[in-house]
Design an enzyme around this catalytic site. Structure first.
Site, short mmCIF file in Angstrom:
data_model
loop_
_atom_site.label_atom_id
_atom_site.label_comp_id
_atom_site.label_asym_id
_atom_site.label_seq_id
_atom_site.Cartn_x
_atom_site.Cartn_y
_atom_site.Cartn_z
N GLY A 321 0.79 -1.22 0.00
CA GLY A 321 0.00 0.00 0.00
C GLY A 321 0.83 1.27 0.00
O GLY A 321 0.28 2.36 -0.13
N LEU A 324 5.94 2.86 -3.55
CA LEU A 324 7.33 3.15 -3.89
C LEU A 324 7.56 3.03 -5.38
O LEU A 324 8.47 3.65 -5.93
CB LEU A 324 8.26 2.18 -3.14
CG LEU A 324 8.20 2.21 -1.61
CD1 LEU A 324 9.12 1.15 -1.03
CD2 LEU A 324 8.56 3.58 -1.07
N GLY A 325 6.74 2.21 -6.06
CA GLY A 325 6.91 1.99 -7.49
C GLY A 325 6.75 3.25 -8.31
O GLY A 325 7.40 3.43 -9.34
N SER A 350 2.52 -5.65 -19.10
CA SER A 350 1.99 -5.93 -17.77
C SER A 350 0.94 -7.03 -17.77
O SER A 350 0.17 -7.17 -18.73
CB SER A 350 1.35 -4.66 -17.18
OG SER A 350 2.29 -3.62 -17.08
N HIS A 467 -0.48 1.71 -12.54
CA HIS A 467 0.15 2.47 -13.63
C HIS A 467 -0.64 3.73 -13.98
O HIS A 467 -0.06 4.77 -14.30
CB HIS A 467 0.31 1.58 -14.86
CG HIS A 467 1.39 0.55 -14.71
ND1 HIS A 467 2.72 0.89 -14.60
CD2 HIS A 467 1.34 -0.81 -14.63
CE1 HIS A 467 3.46 -0.21 -14.47
NE2 HIS A 467 2.64 -1.25 -14.47
#
Length: 528
Positions: A321, A324-325, A350, A467
């Protein structure tokens, strides 16, 4: 560690079931919470002794926790925090849950103090905005303002739970940040079984703190290469969550020419990436994972025009949650663009992990509604007509009925499609007769799933939501892009390209956050 030893480690890791990813495996000396029953007298006495020992250990750990929380700012010692971490490590998951519940309830906000301060605050007259010279000329106004601001400060302080102090002290303690991520992983595990408000609040508070302590300014971006320590490379193999690394050659290929792997590291957790991303440098945006992993040798890097993000893996369950991505992708785009100006396209290949689950559920429910309508059941159950919808187009219905046989029987197209997709061995995915019929149907429904199926106004699919909130757009869906068993079961073999257009990232992210609008290419819209 030599490369040979690494190969042995890899083989051992791949034979395991990756149970090491569980937060509980971090602590090897856990006391069993449910000793096996044995009716012999010796075993009864032993079990009783084990329970007594377990109770004493729990009491000691709880007392240590209290000492760490209640000590003055300068009074808490490293020894106390060490003792708590070691003691917590020895507890069973059941006892950890009991301890965390005590932390959530007994060291929460002091609500009596908050109520009293609110009464005082509401009883005061709000100061009128004025300059400092006017306040100094009126001592009474200055005194009232001082009281007002002091109570405001006290109220802000009182609204902070006592366990905030505990988390902050652990964070500054050596190894404390990693310990807190493990503690939150335990919290998340417990919440799946006991969704208690006090534990949810504790989790939300700890998540917020971890997100603050793991801000981009505190993280270090590192390119992971074949020359890195074997202990780090072994972690990459262990934590790869999207496309498992099959052998040492596969790992070397992913870190070699035409490929990049970047990880976010924190100084408090050395030698272990919090999250890492794998990148393929290609001439065009790949349509299948086979192109990336197996089929083609890498092109010379100076010929690459596309950077394809094909795997993003988080290594810490306790950081779930915390996005960081988002920061990692943006940092990597900036770095690759600086290193290779000729790369102009940044895209992903993906998975669509929720697609087949959604589709099977939709087909099952709509098939039931269709049966009730055919049987005249809508009068007794008006819900059927309210939620009934035509999942298939007329031509799709006709094509599916032409496939109906003993292996995929059904009275309508939805039942036939449900029968095919429910096959455990997924024979439909290799049938030259069935595939051409299912392709346009599954591709159209996949476009609908990605663009139109929402949860709280955002994309239902978790990867899509990730994304899209980072500023990507849905560019293309690819048929049979992942033929692995996992790919067929999750998404019917379909994968999606999200594209990050540098000039539009911020605008797309803002429109998605604001209204849930999903930017997509004309090709995707044409499938609806």
């Amino acid at each position: 560690m030599s490369k040979k030893n690494l190969a042995i480690l890899l083989r051992a890791r791949m034979r395991s079931n990756h149970s090491a990813k569980s937060s509980l495996s971090q602590f090897p000396k856990e006391i069993p919470s449910n000793p096996q029953e044995n009716h012999s007298g010796d075993h009864i006495l032993r079990n009783s002794s084990d329970l007594d020992t377990r109770g004493r250990v729990y009491d000691v750990v709880r007392e240590t926790m209290h000492s760490a929380i209640s000590a003055s700012k300068t009074g808490v010692s490293d020894i106390t925090l060490n003792d708590f971490q070691e003691g917590y490590s020895s507890l069973s998951l059941e006892d950890r849950g009991t301890l965390l519940l005590a932390l959530a309830k007994e060291y929460d906000v002091n609500r009596e103090q908050v109520r009293e301060l609110i009464k005082q605050y509401l009883g005061l007259e709000t100061p009128v905005a004025s300059d400092d010279s006017e306040l100094h000329s009126s001592p009474k106004k200055e005194a009232l303002s001082s009281v007002f601001y002091r109570i405001e400060w006290n109220l802000r302080h009182a609204l902070k739970p006592t366990y905030e102090t505990f988390f902050e002290r652990l964070n500054t303690h050596p190894g404390g940040l990693r310990f807190l991520s493990i503690l939150r992983a335990d919290l998340l595990s417990i919440l799946t079984k006991e969704n208690m408000p006090s534990l949810r609040t504790l989790d939300s508070y700890l998540k917020e703190k971890l997100g603050m302590w793991l801000s981009p300014a505190t993280l270090e971006l590192h390119q992971i290469t074949w020359d890195d320590p074997a202990s780090l490379l072994e972690k990459i193999v262990a934590y790869e969550a999207v496309h498992p690394i099959s052998n040492l050659l596969d790992l070397k290929r992913r870190l070699g020419i035409g490929r990049r792997c970047f990880g976010y590291f924190h100084p408090s957790i050395p030698g272990e990436p919090l999250i890492f991303i794998e990148v393929a440098l290609m001439e065009t945006v790949a349509q299948t994972i086979q192109e990336v992993l197996w089929d083609n040798p890498p092109i010379p890097e100076n010929q690459a025009t596309s950077a394809l993000f094909y795997s993003i893996s988080s290594t810490q369950p306790g950081l779930a949650g915390i996005n960081l991505g988002k920061f990692l992708i943006k940092r990597v785009i900036t770095l690759v663009k600086k290193e290779m100006p000729h790369v102009s396209t940044f895209a992903t290949l993906s998975p669509i992990p929720g697609y087949m689950q959604w589709l099977l559920s939709k087909l099952s429910s709509q098939s039931r509604f269709a049966e009730e309508e055919q049987g005249g059941g809508t009068q007794s159950n008006p819900t059927s007509s309210t939620f009934s919808e035509k999942v298939l187009l007329p031509e799709e219905e006709q094509a599916l009925m032409s496939l109906s046989d003993d292996s995929s029987s059904g009275s309508n197209g939805m039942e036939v499609l449900l029968s095919f997709l429910s096959q455990k061995n997924c024979d439909w995915a290799t049938s030259p007769r069935v595939l051409p019929v299912l392709e346009p149907i599954l591709m159209r429904l996949c476009a609908r799933y990605l663009l139109q199926e929402k949860k709280r106004g955002k994309a239902l699919d978790s990867v899509a939501n990730f994304h899209l909130q980072n500023g990507a757009m849905v560019e293309r869906i690819n048929w049979m892009a992942d033929r692995s068993e996992k790919g067929i079961h999750q998404s019917g073999g379909i994968m999606v390209n999200y594209v990050y257009r540098l000039e539009n990232i911020e605008d797309y992210a803002q429109s998605y956050f604001g209204s849930g609008y999903i930017h997509a290419s004309p090709g995707i819209h044409s499938r609806l």
